[in-house]
Motif scaffolding. Structure first.
Motif, mmCIF file in Angstrom:
data_model
loop_
_atom_site.group_PDB
_atom_site.id
_atom_site.type_symbol
_atom_site.label_atom_id
_atom_site.label_comp_id
_atom_site.label_asym_id
_atom_site.label_seq_id
_atom_site.Cartn_x
_atom_site.Cartn_y
_atom_site.Cartn_z
ATOM 1 N N UNK A 42 0.633 -1.094 0.276
ATOM 2 C CA UNK A 42 -0.066 -0.376 0.066
ATOM 3 C C UNK A 42 1.131 1.264 -0.036
ATOM 4 N N UNK A 43 0.248 2.125 -0.381
ATOM 5 C CA UNK A 43 0.861 3.912 -0.295
ATOM 6 C C UNK A 43 0.741 4.016 1.136
ATOM 7 N N UNK B 9 -2.124 -1.434 -10.588
ATOM 8 C CA UNK B 9 -1.832 -1.928 -9.449
ATOM 9 C C UNK B 9 -0.666 -2.606 -9.141
ATOM 10 N N UNK B 10 -0.288 -3.428 -10.533
ATOM 11 C CA UNK B 10 0.627 -4.590 -10.518
ATOM 12 C C UNK B 10 1.135 -3.597 -11.965
ATOM 13 N N UNK B 104 -0.037 3.509 -4.898
ATOM 14 C CA UNK B 104 1.485 2.878 -5.234
ATOM 15 C C UNK B 104 0.981 1.625 -6.416
ATOM 16 N N UNK B 106 3.093 -1.863 -8.340
ATOM 17 C CA UNK B 106 4.093 -2.802 -8.345
ATOM 18 C C UNK B 106 4.612 -3.206 -10.029
#
Lengths: 114, 110
Positions: A42-43, B9-10, B104, B106
């Motif tokens: 997570x952030x 996300x990925x 984020x 990844x």
């Protein structure tokens, strides 16, 4: 130049025990200070911040931190931890001569055991 | 809901390909940032932007590029020149004092 040191890369602790995560910084100018928490994948979430005034600041999830100017420290504490507090914790400073840049420590992994 | 979104996300890419990571914010913040996070390390600043159509290199800008055509958006391109692109990438925007982070992306390059 500024730097932030988090001496403990990992802190194991039993549930309901107190914990202190250490943060020291170096700066030739005044700074704002922050603690962030990061759960896996997570952030970062802001826990608390010190801008001015009272040196003891309270944050979310029962955490608090004390700014000590003479020791250039900003240690994070919690009187009783929960399993859910297991996460990575980052200390950061914002020098007041920069434009919103943050300098981060390398992080401390808090591992709460039952 | 105010916040910062990062997509996807990925992300998986083959070596030698450029890839663009998205970052959008609706917090009306002027400043935006890109960080790289590797295991056991803190966050390292790649690029930042204090205002639309302006951006500055951070500590590890080599192999990366950005644009800031709109206040809300700050995309990051990881180019084939980046030697070790596999990492967790975090976008942030800044209010009066603190930075707010997205969830984020990844990136895995094989």
């Amino acid at each position: 130049a500024q730097s932030v040191t988090q001496l403990d890369s990992q802190v194991p602790v039993f549930e309901e025990a107190p914990v202190e995560l250490r943060c020291n910084y170096s700066s030739s100018v005044s700074v704002y200070l922050f603690w962030y928490v990061q759960y896996p994948n997570q952030g970062l979430q802001l826990l608390l911040k010190y801008l001015s005034g009272s040196t003891l600041v309270k944050g979310i999830n029962g955490f608090e931190a004390e700014f000590n100017k003479s020791q250039t420290s900003f240690h994070l504490r919690k009187p009783s931890v929960h399993i859910s507090d297991t996460a990575e914790y980052f200390c950061a400073v914002r020098p007041l001569d920069s434009s919103y840049k943050l300098i981060f420590g390398s992080g401390t992994r808090l591992l709460v055991r039952p | 809901d105010g916040g910062i979104t990062q997509s996807p996300k990925y992300l998986f890419r083959k070596e030698g390909q450029n890839v663009t990571l998205s970052c959008e914010q609706n917090l009306n913040h002027d400043a935006m940032y890109w960080y790289r996070q590797d295991p056991g390390q803190g966050l390292r600043l790649i690029y930042y932007s204090q205002i639309v159509n302006d951006f500055q290199k951070g500590d590890i800008a080599e192999g990366y590029s950005v644009s800031r055509e709109k206040k809300e958006s700050f995309p990051l391109t990881v180019t084939s020149a980046q030697k070790n692109p596999t990492a967790f990438y975090l976008c942030a925007s800044a209010g009066s004092h603190e930075q707010y982070f997205g969830p984020g992306t990844r990136l895995t390059v094989t």
